[in-house]
Design a protein around this motif. Structure first.
Motif, PDB file in Angstrom:
ATOM      1  N   ALA A 285       3.696   1.365   4.601  1.00 40.98           N
ATOM      2  CA  ALA A 285       2.555   0.441   4.610  1.00 40.98           C
ATOM      3  C   ALA A 285       1.348   1.062   5.299  1.00 40.98           C
ATOM      4  O   ALA A 285       0.200   0.873   4.882  1.00 40.98           O
ATOM      5  CB  ALA A 285       2.956  -0.859   5.307  1.00 40.98           C
ATOM      6  N   LEU A 286       1.596   1.815   6.365  1.00 41.76           N
ATOM      7  CA  LEU A 286       0.505   2.463   7.098  1.00 41.76           C
ATOM      8  C   LEU A 286      -0.229   3.479   6.222  1.00 41.76           C
ATOM      9  O   LEU A 286      -1.452   3.609   6.272  1.00 41.76           O
ATOM     10  CB  LEU A 286       1.066   3.144   8.354  1.00 41.76           C
ATOM     11  CG  LEU A 286       0.051   3.847   9.260  1.00 41.76           C
ATOM     12  CD1 LEU A 286      -0.950   2.855   9.821  1.00 41.76           C
ATOM     13  CD2 LEU A 286       0.774   4.579  10.390  1.00 41.76           C
ATOM     14  N   ARG A 287       0.534   4.208   5.404  1.00 43.44           N
ATOM     15  CA  ARG A 287      -0.074   5.239   4.570  1.00 43.44           C
ATOM     16  C   ARG A 287      -0.770   4.681   3.332  1.00 43.44           C
ATOM     17  O   ARG A 287      -1.524   5.402   2.681  1.00 43.44           O
ATOM     18  CB  ARG A 287       1.003   6.247   4.127  1.00 43.44           C
ATOM     19  CG  ARG A 287       1.625   7.026   5.262  1.00 43.44           C
ATOM     20  CD  ARG A 287       2.514   8.141   4.718  1.00 43.44           C
ATOM     21  NE  ARG A 287       3.555   7.605   3.844  1.00 43.44           N
ATOM     22  CZ  ARG A 287       4.727   7.161   4.261  1.00 43.44           C
ATOM     23  NH1 ARG A 287       5.008   7.175   5.558  1.00 43.44           N
ATOM     24  NH2 ARG A 287       5.628   6.703   3.404  1.00 43.44           N
ATOM     25  N   SER A 288      -0.507   3.426   2.994  1.00 44.30           N
ATOM     26  CA  SER A 288      -1.031   2.883   1.740  1.00 44.30           C
ATOM     27  C   SER A 288      -2.404   2.239   1.891  1.00 44.30           C
ATOM     28  O   SER A 288      -2.967   1.788   0.903  1.00 44.30           O
ATOM     29  CB  SER A 288      -0.054   1.852   1.173  1.00 44.30           C
ATOM     30  OG  SER A 288       0.123   0.786   2.079  1.00 44.30           O
ATOM     31  N   VAL A 289      -2.924   2.163   3.095  1.00 40.10           N
ATOM     32  CA  VAL A 289      -4.243   1.559   3.296  1.00 40.10           C
ATOM     33  C   VAL A 289      -5.224   2.639   3.763  1.00 40.10           C
ATOM     34  O   VAL A 289      -4.821   3.683   4.293  1.00 40.10           O
ATOM     35  CB  VAL A 289      -4.183   0.407   4.331  1.00 40.10           C
ATOM     36  CG1 VAL A 289      -3.281  -0.703   3.841  1.00 40.10           C
ATOM     37  CG2 VAL A 289      -3.708   0.909   5.684  1.00 40.10           C
ATOM     38  N   SER A 290      -6.473   2.353   3.577  1.00 43.16           N
ATOM     39  CA  SER A 290      -7.495   3.319   3.981  1.00 43.16           C
ATOM     40  C   SER A 290      -7.603   3.390   5.499  1.00 43.16           C
ATOM     41  O   SER A 290      -7.379   2.403   6.202  1.00 43.16           O
ATOM     42  CB  SER A 290      -8.845   2.927   3.395  1.00 43.16           C
ATOM     43  OG  SER A 290      -9.254   1.674   3.912  1.00 43.16           O
ATOM     44  N   THR A 291      -7.947   4.574   5.991  1.00 44.20           N
ATOM     45  CA  THR A 291      -8.029   4.783   7.442  1.00 44.20           C
ATOM     46  C   THR A 291      -9.076   3.879   8.080  1.00 44.20           C
ATOM     47  O   THR A 291      -8.880   3.362   9.193  1.00 44.20           O
ATOM     48  CB  THR A 291      -8.365   6.254   7.733  1.00 44.20           C
ATOM     49  OG1 THR A 291      -7.440   7.099   7.056  1.00 44.20           O
ATOM     50  CG2 THR A 291      -8.326   6.536   9.224  1.00 44.20           C
ATOM     51  N   ALA A 359       6.194 -10.138   0.687  1.00 42.80           N
ATOM     52  CA  ALA A 359       5.029  -9.251   0.630  1.00 42.80           C
ATOM     53  C   ALA A 359       5.243  -8.130  -0.379  1.00 42.80           C
ATOM     54  O   ALA A 359       4.335  -7.797  -1.156  1.00 42.80           O
ATOM     55  CB  ALA A 359       4.755  -8.668   2.022  1.00 42.80           C
ATOM     56  N   LEU A 360       6.429  -7.555  -0.397  1.00 40.17           N
ATOM     57  CA  LEU A 360       6.702  -6.459  -1.329  1.00 40.17           C
ATOM     58  C   LEU A 360       6.807  -6.935  -2.778  1.00 40.17           C
ATOM     59  O   LEU A 360       6.665  -6.149  -3.712  1.00 40.17           O
ATOM     60  CB  LEU A 360       8.007  -5.760  -0.937  1.00 40.17           C
ATOM     61  CG  LEU A 360       7.975  -4.964   0.363  1.00 40.17           C
ATOM     62  CD1 LEU A 360       9.376  -4.514   0.749  1.00 40.17           C
ATOM     63  CD2 LEU A 360       7.052  -3.766   0.246  1.00 40.17           C
ATOM     64  N   ALA A 361       7.079  -8.242  -2.963  1.00 35.82           N
ATOM     65  CA  ALA A 361       7.192  -8.780  -4.320  1.00 35.82           C
ATOM     66  C   ALA A 361       5.840  -9.006  -4.983  1.00 35.82           C
ATOM     67  O   ALA A 361       5.791  -9.331  -6.172  1.00 35.82           O
ATOM     68  CB  ALA A 361       7.979 -10.091  -4.285  1.00 35.82           C
ATOM     69  N   ALA A 370      -1.657  -3.737  -0.762  1.00 35.67           N
ATOM     70  CA  ALA A 370      -1.354  -2.816   0.335  1.00 35.67           C
ATOM     71  C   ALA A 370      -1.660  -3.459   1.688  1.00 35.67           C
ATOM     72  O   ALA A 370      -0.893  -3.317   2.648  1.00 35.67           O
ATOM     73  CB  ALA A 370      -2.152  -1.529   0.172  1.00 35.67           C
ATOM     74  N   GLU A 371      -2.774  -4.184   1.743  1.00 37.84           N
ATOM     75  CA  GLU A 371      -3.149  -4.837   3.003  1.00 37.84           C
ATOM     76  C   GLU A 371      -2.174  -5.964   3.349  1.00 37.84           C
ATOM     77  O   GLU A 371      -1.835  -6.166   4.523  1.00 37.84           O
ATOM     78  CB  GLU A 371      -4.579  -5.388   2.901  1.00 37.84           C
ATOM     79  CG  GLU A 371      -5.671  -4.329   2.934  1.00 37.84           C
ATOM     80  CD  GLU A 371      -5.803  -3.566   1.613  1.00 37.84           C
ATOM     81  OE1 GLU A 371      -5.183  -4.012   0.608  1.00 37.84           O
ATOM     82  OE2 GLU A 371      -6.490  -2.526   1.579  1.00 37.84           O
TER      83      GLU A 371
END
Length: 523
Positions: A285-291, A359-361, A370-371
């Motif tokens: 989840a951390l890697r899937s959002v913008s920095t 959330a994953l569904a 992603a958020e």
């Protein structure tokens, strides 16, 4: 990462955390979550993902079924009004309260409501793993609420996803129908699954086949409910509650021992794997959002976590005052809890697997997915990490009265059963043609047991209860010595492995019977 390596990794972390947590004085689920976060930093592990279908289809039916099977219906009926309010209206209030915070920080209403629906229900597996120190009544109330409120959250999620996917509008009647279908349909399917399961189980005398059929019940109930678009979660819970009433009269002693051993092992392993996988998923989840958005999302995690706690506490206080205003009967007054108990209930309202599964569904192409996953994962981690560490101190602060209800009931039931057995002994001996000396021997044994549980504590002399523990400890030591002798006979070639296994099974049954009293002696 290939499936076998994933299995070995997750299994090793589950076993290792179960061994290390007591030595580190940490809750086992908390250590499992932290280990999942740490291994999620390893590049090969980053390819591991927790599919929502796995949680909804593999984890939840098994975990919820065992929780329901072990739920005492008498205590549920006593607090049913509060449980229903917490598992329905509180879920709605939490959904919209959480969504309001998201909207205030720039989210749209639809993704905010999806996030709210994901984080609204408490998690039965997390509650069961982290809140074991609570008194019996409090833990039953929390677990039952967690079993039921998943259905409410999934109905809200279904409606919001429908709105987001088709821009359709649900009328009040349509929303009502979805709720009725989820609860009513799921309840009916659960009752049918419990009824049919009981009918089948009573006809299976072989322990292995009996337990194989029992394993199928929650998955069949979940599948049947989902086929008619009802709540599979509610179906599994109702089936488990039904079988909790009918199960004691079905099967054999051997099948019940196998059942308990299997389900404890299976649910403990599944529960541990779930917490480890949640920790690994947090890295994804951390890697899937913008920095650039991470600081705002972290702030949102903290705000929503605080809001969930406040909403839960305020709702409990409001419903308490309302019930006291409407119902002043003596029976209701006897059910009252302290405000400190409500603080404990607030802190014990953990979020877990169902929140992450919802959330994953969310469909992959939906904006903001992603958020949603990031914030849901962050809040789950906060509840387990912060509340898990805080709960023991809050329980001590609440100053609960010593909870002796279960042990007192056990003693009363044991005494009643022994007296009844002693009275029935002559007639039973005559019915089966047992000799008088055998009957007298059993009567004396049962009277000795009765004397041991009737003993009252004394300050200077060993009580009968102490003698019972000493008797159990000495008997257990003799069983261990006998086992050593049997193993030595096998090692010297005097007996075969078949004979060893048969003797060891008998000795193990004796040890299981003696172990609880022996352990109590040393507490």
């Amino acid at each position: 990462m290939d499936p076998l390596a994933t299995f070995v990794l997750v299994g090793s972390l589950v076993v290792g955390s179960s061994w290390a947590a007591p030595r580190l004085r940490l809750p086992v689920p908390l250590l499992q979550l932290l280990l999942g976060l740490l291994v999620g930093l390893i590049p090969p592990v980053q390819s591991i993902h927790l599919p929502s279908d796995a949680v909804l289809v593999l984890f939840l039916p098994a975990l919820l079924f065992w929780e329901a099977l072990m739920t005492p219906l008498r205590e549920v009926r006593r607090d049913l009004r509060v449980i229903l309010l917490l598992s329905t209206l509180l879920v709605v209030a939490t959904t919209f309260g959480t969504a309001g915070i998201g909207v205030a920080l720039g989210w749209g209403w639809l993704p905010a409501l999806i996030l709210g629906a994901a984080l609204a229900p408490t998690d039965a597996t997390a509650v069961g793993a982290l809140a074991r120190a609570l008194p019996h009544r409090n833990i039953v109330q929390l677990r039952t609420e967690s079993l039921i409120n998943d259905g409410t959250a999934l109905v809200i999620y279904t409606i919001v996803i429908g709105l987001a996917g088709s821009s359709a509008h649900y009328s009040g009647a349509e929303v009502t129908w979805l709720v009725v279908l989820a609860y009513g349909g799921g309840g009916i399917v659960g009752l049918l699954a419990g009824f049919l399961g009981t009918a089948v189980l009573r006809r299976l005398s072989d322990p292995l086949m009996h337990n194989a059929a029992l394993i199928l019940v929650p998955f069949a109930a979940f599948l049947a409910a989902e086929q008619i678009h009802a709540s599979g979660v509610i179906a599994v819970v109702v089936a488990g509650l039904y079988l909790s009433r009918t199960g004691p009269r079905s099967g054999t002693p051997q099948s019940r021992q196998q059942r308990d051993g299997f389900w404890i092992l299976a649910t403990t392993t599944l529960n541990g794997a779930l917490f480890v996988l949640i920790g690994i998923e947090a890295q994804s989840a951390l890697r899937s959002v913008s920095t650039q958005s991470i600081p705002l999302l972290l702030a949102l995690c903290v705000l929503i976590w605080i809001a969930i706690l406040l909403i839960r506490f305020v709702f409990q206080m409001f419903t308490t005052w309302t019930i006291r205003l409407v119902d002043r009967s003596p029976a209701q007054r006897r059910k009252r809890m302290t405000h400190r108990a409500r603080v404990v209930s607030t802190v014990a309202g953990f979020r877990g697997a169902i929140s992450l599964a919802v959330a994953l569904a969310v469909p992959a192409g939906m904006p903001g997915r992603a958020e949603i996953v990031f914030v849901a994962t962050g809040v789950v981690i906060l509840t387990i990490l912060a509340q898990g560490l805080l709960l023991p101190a809050v329980i001590r602060w609440a100053r609960f009265e010593p909870d002796s209800m279960v042990s007192a009931e056990f003693t009363r039931a044991h005494r009643t059963a022994l007296l009844s057995a002693i009275r029935a002994m002559p007639a039973l001996a005559q019915e089966i043609g047992a000799p008088d000396h055998v009957r007298d021997r059993l009567v004396n044994e049962y009277r000795e047991r009765l004397e041991r549980i009737d003993g009252s504590p004394g300050s200077e002399h060993s009580t009968r209860r102490d003698l019972d523990r000493d008797y159990a400890a000495l008997s257990l030591a003799l069983v261990d010595r006998t086992r050593d002798i049997v193993i030595r006979l096998r090692n010297h070639g005097t007996i075969s492995d078949v004979t060893l296994h048969r003797l060891q099974s008998r000795l193990d049954r004796d040890a299981l019977h003696l172990a609880p009293a022996s352990t109590e002696r040393h507490e």
